[in-house]
Every structure is written in C-alpha cells, then in structure tokens.
Write a protein that holds these residues in place. Structure first.
Motif, PDB file in Angstrom:
ATOM      1  N   UNK A  90      39.441  44.290  48.674  1.00 24.95           N
ATOM      2  CA  UNK A  90      40.722  43.741  47.830  1.00 24.95           C
ATOM      3  C   UNK A  90      40.010  42.637  46.932  1.00 24.95           C
ATOM      4  N   UNK A  91      40.577  42.596  45.746  1.00 26.27           N
ATOM      5  CA  UNK A  91      40.443  41.403  44.879  1.00 26.27           C
ATOM      6  C   UNK A  91      40.843  40.176  44.978  1.00 26.27           C
ATOM      7  N   UNK A  92      40.325  39.105  44.833  1.00 27.53           N
ATOM      8  CA  UNK A  92      41.146  37.986  44.962  1.00 27.53           C
ATOM      9  C   UNK A  92      40.845  37.001  43.849  1.00 27.53           C
ATOM     10  N   UNK A  93      41.755  37.086  42.691  1.00 27.39           N
ATOM     11  CA  UNK A  93      41.606  36.507  41.488  1.00 27.39           C
ATOM     12  C   UNK A  93      41.631  34.784  41.684  1.00 27.39           C
ATOM     13  N   UNK A  94      42.447  34.421  42.507  1.00 29.19           N
ATOM     14  CA  UNK A  94      42.795  33.210  42.650  1.00 29.19           C
ATOM     15  C   UNK A  94      41.528  32.314  43.272  1.00 29.19           C
ATOM     16  N   UNK A  95      40.946  32.996  44.319  1.00 22.78           N
ATOM     17  CA  UNK A  95      39.750  32.344  45.078  1.00 22.78           C
ATOM     18  C   UNK A  95      38.628  32.366  44.016  1.00 22.78           C
ATOM     19  N   UNK A 126      41.104  29.628  29.411  1.00 23.45           N
ATOM     20  CA  UNK A 126      40.801  28.336  30.214  1.00 23.45           C
ATOM     21  C   UNK A 126      41.804  28.036  31.008  1.00 23.45           C
ATOM     22  N   UNK A 127      42.809  27.663  30.641  1.00 26.14           N
ATOM     23  CA  UNK A 127      44.121  27.008  31.101  1.00 26.14           C
ATOM     24  C   UNK A 127      44.618  28.045  32.146  1.00 26.14           C
ATOM     25  N   UNK A 128      44.601  29.673  31.606  1.00 28.98           N
ATOM     26  CA  UNK A 128      44.874  30.434  32.508  1.00 28.98           C
ATOM     27  C   UNK A 128      44.229  30.581  33.813  1.00 28.98           C
ATOM     28  N   UNK A 129      42.718  30.451  33.804  1.00 27.49           N
ATOM     29  CA  UNK A 129      41.997  30.354  34.851  1.00 27.49           C
ATOM     30  C   UNK A 129      42.224  29.263  35.837  1.00 27.49           C
ATOM     31  N   UNK A 130      42.624  28.044  35.331  1.00 23.84           N
ATOM     32  CA  UNK A 130      43.029  27.008  36.078  1.00 23.84           C
ATOM     33  C   UNK A 130      44.305  27.193  36.793  1.00 23.84           C
ATOM     34  N   UNK A 131      45.166  27.926  36.165  1.00 19.38           N
ATOM     35  CA  UNK A 131      46.471  28.265  36.617  1.00 19.38           C
ATOM     36  C   UNK A 131      46.372  29.209  37.876  1.00 19.38           C
ATOM     37  N   UNK A 132      45.371  30.116  37.860  1.00 18.57           N
ATOM     38  CA  UNK A 132      45.436  31.276  38.694  1.00 18.57           C
ATOM     39  C   UNK A 132      44.505  30.736  39.746  1.00 18.57           C
ATOM     40  N   UNK A 133      43.720  29.767  39.680  1.00 16.54           N
ATOM     41  CA  UNK A 133      43.043  28.757  40.712  1.00 16.54           C
ATOM     42  C   UNK A 133      43.867  28.278  41.985  1.00 16.54           C
ATOM     43  N   UNK A 134      45.034  28.049  41.552  1.00 14.70           N
ATOM     44  CA  UNK A 134      46.347  27.505  42.290  1.00 14.70           C
ATOM     45  C   UNK A 134      47.049  28.545  42.836  1.00 14.70           C
ATOM     46  N   UNK A 135      47.051  29.810  42.435  1.00 13.83           N
ATOM     47  CA  UNK A 135      47.988  30.674  43.129  1.00 13.83           C
ATOM     48  C   UNK A 135      47.057  31.772  44.160  1.00 13.83           C
ATOM     49  N   UNK A 136      47.766  32.523  44.453  1.00 15.06           N
ATOM     50  CA  UNK A 136      47.398  33.735  45.576  1.00 15.06           C
ATOM     51  C   UNK A 136      46.951  35.012  44.675  1.00 15.06           C
ATOM     52  N   UNK A 137      47.030  35.027  43.222  1.00 12.42           N
ATOM     53  CA  UNK A 137      46.675  36.089  42.497  1.00 12.42           C
ATOM     54  C   UNK A 137      45.500  36.973  43.009  1.00 12.42           C
ATOM     55  N   UNK A 138      46.028  38.495  43.111  1.00 11.57           N
ATOM     56  CA  UNK A 138      44.999  39.081  43.487  1.00 11.57           C
ATOM     57  C   UNK A 138      45.154  40.371  43.959  1.00 11.57           C
ATOM     58  N   UNK A 139      44.559  41.118  45.031  1.00 17.15           N
ATOM     59  CA  UNK A 139      45.000  42.403  45.529  1.00 17.15           C
ATOM     60  C   UNK A 139      46.327  42.315  46.301  1.00 17.15           C
ATOM     61  N   UNK A 140      47.509  42.794  45.931  1.00  8.55           N
ATOM     62  CA  UNK A 140      48.801  42.835  46.733  1.00  8.55           C
ATOM     63  C   UNK A 140      49.524  41.923  46.207  1.00  8.55           C
ATOM     64  N   UNK A 148      52.328  33.536  43.894  1.00  8.56           N
ATOM     65  CA  UNK A 148      52.922  32.185  44.354  1.00  8.56           C
ATOM     66  C   UNK A 148      52.062  31.169  44.339  1.00  8.56           C
ATOM     67  N   UNK A 149      52.589  30.049  43.950  1.00  4.02           N
ATOM     68  CA  UNK A 149      51.713  28.866  43.881  1.00  4.02           C
ATOM     69  C   UNK A 149      51.449  28.325  45.389  1.00  4.02           C
ATOM     70  N   UNK A 150      49.972  28.254  45.809  1.00  2.00           N
ATOM     71  CA  UNK A 150      49.575  27.664  46.709  1.00  2.00           C
ATOM     72  C   UNK A 150      48.973  26.347  46.840  1.00  2.00           C
TER      73      UNK A 150
END
Length: 555
Positions: A517-522, A117-131, A293-295
């Motif tokens: 391309x996947x977009x985990x952050x979005x 749960x915490x990791x999902x919240x963290x990923x939501x504020x990053x550009x984590x995804x394809x590339x 990166x934190x976006x």
C-alpha cells in the motif's frame, strides 16, 4: 508671468525650431507631459468588456470552488481561490498594471510550481495514502451505505420496471408466493391484475406490464446502476436490492455517533472509534475506507524514532551519503586525471582521444544505463561472461549487496567522468604558467605543484559545480531505478526497501509502487527531510567554496 500669490495650470511650452535654409523660426507645441497622479482613462466600452469577462471568470471559479469543496479537495480549492483573488487585484487595481503582462506566467507558476510544494508540505502532516484517499464525510457516507438483513427481515425475488421519466417499481414475491408492488416512499401493496395498472401475469406470476412502466429484462436490470441505490417502500421498512435475484428488508449496518466520533455496528453492537483516520474496534478490526486526517508530526517521528523503520532507514541514509560522496570523488578524480594528462601539449593524438572520451557524455543516460545493465547480466552479459571465461568467476552484480553498490558506482563513473574532464580542462587553462615557473624555481616537484597550486586554484573555479554534482547524485533517481530498481531487496523490512535504494527511490516505492500500500504522507515527509539535508549540505559546502576563493586570491 505668474502673478504673485496666484497659481495657474502649467501649459505645455512651445518649442522653437530652426528650419535649415530659412531665417524664420517656427513654434510647435510640445507633447503633453503627464505628471505623477494623472491617470489615463480607458474608453467606457473596453472597460465594460474587461469587467464583464472578469465577472464571468469569477462566476466560473465560484462554481469550480463549490465543486472542489464537495469533493473534499480543500488544498486545491484554496490555491484556486488565492490565484483568483490575485487575478482580480491585478486587473482592477491600477498600481498592479505592470503585472498584467506577466499574469499568465504567474498563474502557471502558482499552479504548477508553488502549489505542488505547498501541497507536499500539507500531505506530509496527514495520513494520505492507501485506504486514506477521501475526506471524512465521504468515508462516513460510504460506511453508512452498508446494510444487513435483520432476523425479522423478509427476502423477496424481484423484477424491475422503469418509466420513461426514470421512476422505478419492483414486483416482489416472498417465500410463501405472495406478490407485492413496491415503489419508493410508498407502502407495499398487493394489487390484482387490472388494479393499479397491473397487467396480466405470466407463468411465474410477474406482470407482463404495469401502466406507465416498462418491464426490464435481467440484463437491463443487472446493468442499471440506479437500482441498488433506491429504497422501495415506506420509511423505516424499506426494501433494497441485495443481489441480482434477491431484494430484502435491509437496515443500515452502521450508525455514526458524532459525540464519540465512532461507528456502531447495529448487528453486533461493536464500537469502532476513529484512530488516525480509520474506524477501529477494541480488538483491532478496522472499517474501510479510511479518510484523510491531520496527524501532526507523526510521519516525521516515524522517520526518526520508529523501531520498525530505524533499521532500513539508517542503512538507506548511510548508503545515500556514501553513494553521493564516492560518486563525486571517483568522477572528479578520473575527470581531473584525464584533463591533466591531456593538458600536456606534447601528448600524441590528443584531440582524437579526447573526442572519443566525450562519447559517453553525448549518449542519453537512459540508453547507457540499460546497456550497462545488459553487459553486467550474470547469464548473458558481455562483462560477466568475459570474467567467468577468464578467471572462472564473475561478481553477482544484482544479487550481492556490495557488488550491486560497486556496479552502481561503476556505471555512474562512466556517465559522469566526461563532464568533469571538460570542466577541469577549461579550468586548467586559466592557471597561469608563471605560477608553475615560480614554483619550479623554488624547487617544487610535480606532486607539490599539484597539491599546492593546481588543486586549490582548480577548486575555486569548479567548487560550485562540485556542490551541484553532489546534490544531483544525492537524488540520482534515474540511475538507481533503471539499473536494478534499488535491489537486491532487504529482508524483513516493514516497507519495501533495497540495498542500493537511496532516499528518493525509497520515497518513490512508498508513494507509487509499495506492495503493502502506498503512503503519500510518509513519502512527502521524507521529501521535506531530503530538502533540508541537501540544503544544509549545500550551505556547508558553500562555506568551503568561499575558503577556496580566499586561497585563490592569496595564491
């Protein structure tokens, strides 16, 4: 007796026990009573073993933390560190002794429930995804490994030699036929056969052997993963293997400027600045790979105000609410109708028909959905062929957006009505017949009894289940994905989306099956939004549940 003004330790009092059949009394000492503040000291050896195991665990975790830090897995590193500190606290502090019996369960809960749960919240504020799957340091290191051949650089054909200790040497021949011996961190030399351990030359001018080294054939050299990473020659004029047949005086293609946070191309002079985790030039060209990166709130902003996403997302959200609402309305209505029908004690074959109607609920949903997909197939489906042979027309269940949505609701109705039939049948039994009798005395007709008595009292019992059903259908991923994968697809959308996609299936497409391309952050940002939507709806509906309870109490 205790003397005045003095005190002494309290000793356990003797208990007097009357033995049956005897006139004598016997005294036995009472068991010791441990008062608050007393501590039971464990023997020294078990304590030493416990601390030794704890120290070994901490050392292993310390090594793991270093490994995770080197790989850039900082969220997981933080989770492991917190869990380790918690384990140390529980095992060392005496007041935490009761938690030891739950320690394994708490660790599992932390790793597999709280951390995701915490990791999902963290990923939501990053550009984590394809590339953007690695850290900035890792991306910079990979880009700095790129090389180019400057105009003044020379190219050579090469033959590799390797020693038993894992050291390498290259025999180089330039375009003019000059031969060189190259070793890491040593200047090039031109030894003749018999010098520096160089053996006789073959017909191509390559030594058959070099003292301390073994010559590698082309297959061995091509499959050696170390060769391409080794720089031969002295610093500033190194030679690297460029291809299976060529080595050259290569230079780093890019240099990193930390002040500008940019990559500079040494061949063209183009500057690539950091833009949301991707080094991008002024004309829009990018360097790969990018980095995490934190976006901040960019993913949430894109969800709400992005012009490119506004169209499909608005349609997806509208259909998501409509799907959950109409599924609940149709499923509950049909289940309630059947329950009222079979509530009549004079209904013929009631038990047999009720048993048959429960069958859809006993078959796994996965199998049922696949069967319905086959029956609605436009070419070979039983339902489609029957309609076509009967009325000369069959709906386009999988290509027309509206008929696809009707098909989804139809399949969900088949899956869910037995559940509501069962719970409504049980709830109807709790309504007293005296209430209906009093209503009949007041002149109420069946329709009025249903709206004024049956439905309000029924909602008191099944209200929480209706809320749970709405929440389930709001995130009913299996039905959407298995029936038609959210199709038919929407045209002209920047991200993959279908007309029957709901938010959770759209998130799946973004995170795992996006063709662009996947977009985990979005996807994580949308997941958090779904959580708040469902939470708000649940709280709102619970308010009305309390209202239904008040109606039931006043009835």
């Amino acid at each position: 007796m205790e003397k005045a003004g003095g005190s002494r330790p309290s000793l356990p009092r003797a208990q007097t026990v009357q033995l049956s059949g005897e006139g004598s009394m016997t005294s036995t000492p009472a068991p010791p009573v441990f008062k608050r503040g007393n501590s039971i000291q464990l023997p020294a050896l078990p304590r030493l073993i416990r601390f030794a195991l704890l120290i070994a665990l901490d050392v292993a975790v310390f090594w793991l933390l270093n490994r995770l830090a080197s790989l850039g897995y900082y969220p997981l590193m933080a989770a492991v560190l917190i869990i380790t500190l918690f384990v140390n606290f529980v095992l060392i502090r005496r007041e935490a002794y009761p938690l030891r019996w739950m320690l394994i369960g708490l660790i599992m809960m932390g790793l597999f429930t709280i951390y995701p749960i915490i990791f999902t919240v963290w990923v939501a504020f990053t550009n984590y995804g394809e590339g953007h799957l690695i850290t900035k340091k890792q991306a910079i290191d990979q880009i700095l490994d790129l090389t180019y051949l400057p105009p003044s650089g020379k190219a050579y054909s090469w033959t590799a030699f390797r020693s038993d200790e894992g050291d390498y040497a290259l025999w180089l021949i330039d375009a003019e036929g000059n031969a060189y011996l190259a070793k890491p961190d040593e200047p090039l030399s031109q030894p003749q056969p018999g010098e520096m351990g160089v053996g006789p030359l073959d017909a191509r001018g390559i030594p058959e052997s070099i003292e301390g080294y073994r010559r590698l054939n082309q297959i061995q050299a091509a499959t050696d993963r170390n060769l391409k990473n080794i720089k031969f020659g002295e610093e500033g004029k190194t030679i690297q293997i460029r291809s299976p047949s060529e080595a050259a005086e290569l230079l780093p293609l890019y240099v990193y400027d930390p002040d500008l946070d940019a990559m500079i191309n040494q061949e063209t002079g183009v500057v690539y600045k950091n833009l949301r985790g991707t080094f991008t030039s002024a004309d829009g060209k990018t360097l790969r790979p990018g980095f995490i990166e934190f976006i901040q709130f960019d993913n949430f902003r894109d969800f709400f105000i992005s012009p490119a996403l506004r169209g499909p997302l608005l349609r997806l959200v509208t259909w998501n609410f409509a799907f959950a609402f109409f599924s609940l309305l149709l499923n509950f209505s049909l289940g309630l109708f059947i329950a009222i029908l079979f509530n009549d004690p004079n209904f013929p074959l009631k038990k047999l028909i009720r048993s048959l109607l429960i069958i859809p609920y006993t078959v796994p949903a996965l199998i049922t959905i696949l069967i319905w997909r086959g029956m609605l197939n436009p070419d070979i489906g039983v339902i489609s062929r029957f309609l076509y042979s009967t009325i000369g027309w069959s709906p386009q269940w999988f290509t027309d957006p509206w008929w696809a949505k009707i098909a989804i609701l139809l399949v969900n109705l088949w899956l869910s009505y037995p559940y509501f039939m069962l719970i409504c049948s049980g709830a109807l039994q709790s309504i007293s017949e005296e209430i209906y009798a009093a209503a009949e005395v007041d002149g109420a007709n069946p329709w009025q009894k249903f709206w004024r008595i049956t439905l309000p009292l029924l909602l008191v019992a099944v209200g929480p289940l209706l809320i749970a059903s709405f929440t389930f259908n709001f995130n009913n991923f299996n039905l959407i994905y298995l029936f038609n994968a959210g199709g038919p697809p929407m045209a002209g959308t920047p991200t993959p989306a279908g007309h029957t996609d709901i938010l959770i299936s759209y998130v799946y497409n973004l995170a795992f099956s996006g063709s662009r391309g996947v977009n985990y952050g979005f996807a994580s940002a949308i997941t958090i939004i779904i959580f708040f939507i469902v939470g708000t709806i649940t709280l709102f509906q619970f308010r009305y549940t309390r209202m239904w309870e008040e109606v039931g109490e006043n009835a």
